[in-house]
Write a protein that holds these residues in place. Structure first.
Motif, PDB file in Angstrom:
ATOM      1  N   LEU A 151       0.897  -1.216   0.296  1.00  0.00           N
ATOM      2  CA  LEU A 151       0.760  -0.231   0.237  1.00  0.00           C
ATOM      3  C   LEU A 151       0.707   1.233  -0.044  1.00  0.00           C
ATOM      4  CD1 LEU A 151      -3.233   0.918   0.254  1.00  0.00           C
ATOM      5  CD2 LEU A 151      -2.134   1.725   2.844  1.00  0.00           C
ATOM      6  N   ALA A 152       1.816   1.522   0.853  1.00  0.00           N
ATOM      7  CA  ALA A 152       2.383   2.062   0.807  1.00  0.00           C
ATOM      8  C   ALA A 152       3.531   2.756  -0.383  1.00  0.00           C
ATOM      9  CB  ALA A 152       3.730   2.280   1.743  1.00  0.00           C
ATOM     10  N   ASP A 153       4.120   1.548  -1.126  1.00  0.00           N
ATOM     11  CA  ASP A 153       4.797   1.725  -2.204  1.00  0.00           C
ATOM     12  C   ASP A 153       3.427   2.338  -3.306  1.00  0.00           C
ATOM     13  OD1 ASP A 153       7.051   0.744  -1.647  1.00  0.00           O
ATOM     14  OD2 ASP A 153       6.894  -1.512  -2.504  1.00  0.00           O
ATOM     15  N   ALA A 154       2.685   2.134  -3.712  1.00  0.00           N
ATOM     16  CA  ALA A 154       0.929   2.619  -4.689  1.00  0.00           C
ATOM     17  C   ALA A 154       0.768   4.205  -4.303  1.00  0.00           C
ATOM     18  CB  ALA A 154      -0.153   1.869  -4.630  1.00  0.00           C
ATOM     19  N   VAL A 155       0.590   4.555  -3.016  1.00  0.00           N
ATOM     20  CA  VAL A 155       0.149   5.275  -2.300  1.00  0.00           C
ATOM     21  C   VAL A 155       1.614   6.567  -2.360  1.00  0.00           C
ATOM     22  CG1 VAL A 155      -1.676   4.977  -0.768  1.00  0.00           C
ATOM     23  CG2 VAL A 155       0.272   5.570  -0.260  1.00  0.00           C
ATOM     24  N   VAL A 156       2.797   6.390  -2.701  1.00  0.00           N
ATOM     25  CA  VAL A 156       3.669   7.312  -2.306  1.00  0.00           C
ATOM     26  C   VAL A 156       4.518   7.375  -4.163  1.00  0.00           C
ATOM     27  CG1 VAL A 156       6.284   7.169  -2.104  1.00  0.00           C
ATOM     28  CG2 VAL A 156       4.840   6.449  -0.062  1.00  0.00           C
ATOM     29  N   ALA A 157       4.112   6.106  -5.018  1.00  0.00           N
ATOM     30  CA  ALA A 157       4.373   6.627  -6.468  1.00  0.00           C
ATOM     31  C   ALA A 157       3.083   7.380  -6.882  1.00  0.00           C
ATOM     32  CB  ALA A 157       4.388   4.952  -7.032  1.00  0.00           C
ATOM     33  N   ALA A 158       2.326   7.419  -5.469  1.00  0.00           N
ATOM     34  CA  ALA A 158       1.380   8.781  -7.135  1.00  0.00           C
ATOM     35  C   ALA A 158       1.284   9.289  -5.708  1.00  0.00           C
ATOM     36  CB  ALA A 158      -0.297   7.657  -6.328  1.00  0.00           C
ATOM     37  N   GLY A 159       1.586  10.175  -5.393  1.00  0.00           N
ATOM     38  CA  GLY A 159       2.438  11.294  -4.748  1.00  0.00           C
ATOM     39  C   GLY A 159       1.302  11.769  -3.884  1.00  0.00           C
ATOM     40  N   VAL A 160       1.611  10.548  -2.805  1.00  0.00           N
ATOM     41  CA  VAL A 160       0.449  10.976  -1.433  1.00  0.00           C
ATOM     42  C   VAL A 160       1.682  11.981  -0.686  1.00  0.00           C
ATOM     43  CG1 VAL A 160       1.318   8.529  -0.162  1.00  0.00           C
ATOM     44  CG2 VAL A 160      -1.149  10.009   0.174  1.00  0.00           C
ATOM     45  N   ASP A 161       0.408  12.474   0.123  1.00  0.00           N
ATOM     46  CA  ASP A 161       1.588  13.223   0.774  1.00  0.00           C
ATOM     47  C   ASP A 161       1.793  13.345   2.684  1.00  0.00           C
ATOM     48  OD1 ASP A 161       2.143  16.012  -0.654  1.00  0.00           O
ATOM     49  OD2 ASP A 161      -0.771  15.874  -0.751  1.00  0.00           O
ATOM     50  N   GLY A 162       0.897  12.124   2.908  1.00  0.00           N
ATOM     51  CA  GLY A 162       1.250  11.260   4.220  1.00  0.00           C
ATOM     52  C   GLY A 162       0.130  10.797   4.587  1.00  0.00           C
ATOM     53  N   LEU A 163       0.459   9.280   5.122  1.00  0.00           N
ATOM     54  CA  LEU A 163       0.111   7.759   5.359  1.00  0.00           C
ATOM     55  C   LEU A 163      -0.123   7.837   7.136  1.00  0.00           C
ATOM     56  CD1 LEU A 163      -0.766   4.740   4.249  1.00  0.00           C
ATOM     57  CD2 LEU A 163       0.762   4.438   4.360  1.00  0.00           C
ATOM     58  N   ILE A 164      -1.410   7.471   7.394  1.00  0.00           N
ATOM     59  CA  ILE A 164      -1.851   7.161   9.135  1.00  0.00           C
ATOM     60  C   ILE A 164      -2.302   5.596   9.346  1.00  0.00           C
ATOM     61  CG2 ILE A 164      -3.370   8.190  10.588  1.00  0.00           C
ATOM     62  CD1 ILE A 164      -3.613  10.810   8.931  1.00  0.00           C
ATOM     63  N   VAL A 165      -1.294   5.391  10.393  1.00  0.00           N
ATOM     64  CA  VAL A 165      -1.857   3.665  10.044  1.00  0.00           C
ATOM     65  C   VAL A 165      -2.205   3.177  11.499  1.00  0.00           C
ATOM     66  CG1 VAL A 165      -0.997   1.092   9.890  1.00  0.00           C
ATOM     67  CG2 VAL A 165       0.356   3.680   8.747  1.00  0.00           C
ATOM     68  N   HIS A 166      -3.901   3.244  11.739  1.00  0.00           N
ATOM     69  CA  HIS A 166      -3.886   1.961  12.426  1.00  0.00           C
ATOM     70  C   HIS A 166      -3.648   0.603  11.855  1.00  0.00           C
ATOM     71  CE1 HIS A 166      -8.390   1.264  14.797  1.00  0.00           C
ATOM     72  NE2 HIS A 166      -6.952   0.202  15.633  1.00  0.00           N
ATOM     73  N   ALA A 167      -2.596   0.688  13.971  1.00  0.00           N
ATOM     74  CA  ALA A 167      -1.783  -0.387  13.768  1.00  0.00           C
ATOM     75  C   ALA A 167      -1.809  -1.279  14.890  1.00  0.00           C
ATOM     76  CB  ALA A 167      -0.030  -0.054  15.253  1.00  0.00           C
ATOM     77  N   ARG A 168      -3.146  -1.768  14.052  1.00  0.00           N
ATOM     78  CA  ARG A 168      -3.924  -3.278  14.092  1.00  0.00           C
ATOM     79  C   ARG A 168      -4.001  -3.752  12.358  1.00  0.00           C
ATOM     80  NH1 ARG A 168      -6.784  -0.963  18.464  1.00  0.00           N
ATOM     81  NH2 ARG A 168      -6.548  -1.795  20.815  1.00  0.00           N
ATOM     82  N   LYS A 169      -4.602  -4.918  11.740  1.00  0.00           N
ATOM     83  CA  LYS A 169      -5.385  -5.362  11.218  1.00  0.00           C
ATOM     84  C   LYS A 169      -6.780  -5.327  11.203  1.00  0.00           C
ATOM     85  CE  LYS A 169      -3.730  -9.577   9.383  1.00  0.00           C
ATOM     86  NZ  LYS A 169      -3.512 -10.569   8.944  1.00  0.00           N
ATOM     87  N   ALA A 170      -7.310  -5.419   9.939  1.00  0.00           N
ATOM     88  CA  ALA A 170      -8.996  -5.374  10.303  1.00  0.00           C
ATOM     89  C   ALA A 170      -9.685  -7.326   9.504  1.00  0.00           C
ATOM     90  CB  ALA A 170      -9.581  -4.559   9.781  1.00  0.00           C
ATOM     91  N   TRP A 171     -10.201  -7.295  10.788  1.00  0.00           N
ATOM     92  CA  TRP A 171     -10.572  -9.122  10.274  1.00  0.00           C
ATOM     93  C   TRP A 171     -11.978  -8.729   9.947  1.00  0.00           C
ATOM     94  CZ3 TRP A 171      -8.173 -13.118   9.979  1.00  0.00           C
ATOM     95  CH2 TRP A 171      -7.149 -13.318  10.231  1.00  0.00           C
ATOM     96  N   LEU A 172     -12.085  -8.704   8.183  1.00  0.00           N
ATOM     97  CA  LEU A 172     -13.465  -8.584   7.573  1.00  0.00           C
ATOM     98  C   LEU A 172     -13.773  -9.343   8.282  1.00  0.00           C
ATOM     99  CD1 LEU A 172     -12.491  -6.558   4.443  1.00  0.00           C
ATOM    100  CD2 LEU A 172     -12.713  -5.890   6.259  1.00  0.00           C
TER     101      LEU A 172
END
Length: 331
Positions: A151-172
């Motif tokens: 995810l980080a690679d993709a959004v950085v390549a797109a020019g994202v200005d910041g990433l906020i990470v909820h430090a848990r997985k989500a179980w859908l």
């Protein structure tokens, strides 16, 4: 967007961080970045925009969080939000609710990092304000190392200005949205590894942050911290944000002064026909730990919900709280 812009923020929370809540939190901190509840692109494009996106100028700096997965719709919704004056547009890639999954947005997009990058690129092309993403470590059986990196690679390549990470997985599958806020274990170290691997990316941490002192400890390794339920449930703790994290004087001396400061906003809203409860429901935890806090909550939850409740009702509730015992809060 500079790392300091993400240094401390209050998380977007459905049914909680509406415009009245944000105005209240702004009386407690001038520097915290505030976020709207998640607004879907469909609602922005086809719904009552003024009601959904309207906010008071006192809320700045304030960001809008969008939910969606169609790049063109997200771009147009971002453009509309920028027109309303928001300081940032944030894409939700973390909400695990069934409704969100059915709409192909939120946490399920962790499985589609390339598509998320396409969405971010479209939003970046549409607006001048910063575009950020709020995500999870991964979903279901994903490897958090691989999922977050992708995810980080993709959004950085797109020019994202910041990433906020909820430090848990989500179980859908198998956990409710409420359980997804507590049951999956926190992994702060994973977020730190992300930052170390991408030092030029502004990275903020979300999940399980209980006090401003907790936030300060995480800022040793990360650019920012986002506080959610603790900020809402114990709002007086936000008074420590400006002095402890920004080296500036707090805007109010204590919780009692915060009520008086918020009173001007309340009076104006009442004059526009708003009901008192719409504002005071966000204040119920303000005096936690003080004698009289329960009476304060009871008064606002009963008398404060009446059609004729006004600013005097709020002040009567505050009068039930003891001023004798000093507040003892972790910074």
């Amino acid at each position: 967007m500079t790392p300091e812009d993400l240094r401390f923020s209050v998380a977007p929370m459905m049914d909680w961080t509406d415009r009245h809540c944000r105005a209240f939190h702004r009386t407690l901190s001038k520097r915290a970045r505030l976020y709207t509840e998640m607004v879907t692109t469909g609602a922005v494009l086809h719904g009552p925009r003024a009601r959904l996106l309207g906010f008071s100028r006192i809320e700045h700096p304030v960001a809008v969080q969008l939910g969606g997965s169609d790049p063109a719709d997200l771009a147009e919704a971002a453009r509309i939000a920028e027109g309303f004056g928001y300081d940032e547009v944030n894409l939700n890639v973390g909400c695990p609710s069934d409704r969100v999954q059915d709409g192909r947005f939120g946490a399920c997009l962790m499985r589609e990092p390339v598509h998320v990058g396409t969405c971010v690129a479209a939003m970046k092309a549409a607006v001048r304000v910063p575009v950020t993403v709020k995500c999870r470590l991964g979903v279901d059986d994903q490897d958090p190392e691989e999922a977050l990196d992708a995810l980080a690679d993709a959004v950085v390549a797109a020019g994202v200005d910041g990433l906020i990470v909820h430090a848990r997985k989500a179980w859908l599958r198998g956990l409710s949205p409420k359980e997804n806020r507590d049951v999956p274990p926190l992994d702060y170290a994973r977020v730190v590894r992300l930052k170390r691997a991408r030092p030029d990316l502004a990275v903020a941490l979300n999940g399980g942050i209980g006090t401003v002192a907790d936030a300060k400890s995480h800022l040793v390794n990360l650019d920012g911290v986002m506080m959610g339920r603790a900020a809402y449930g114990d709002p007086a703790g936000l008074i420590a944000v400006d002095p402890e994290l920004f080296g500036q004087a707090a805007p109010v001396a204590d919780a009692f002064a915060a009520v008086e400061a918020y009173g001007t906003y309340v009076a104006d809203a009442l004059a526009r026909g708003e009901c008192l409860h719409a504002m005071t429901r966000h204040m119920l935890g303000l005096f936690n730990g003080r004698p009289g806090a329960r009476a304060f909550r009871r008064h606002l939850s009963t008398v404060g919900t009446r059609d004729d409740a006004d600013l005097a009702t709020l002040r009567a509730a505050v009068a039930l709280v003891s001023r004798e015992v000093p507040e003892r809060r972790a910074a």
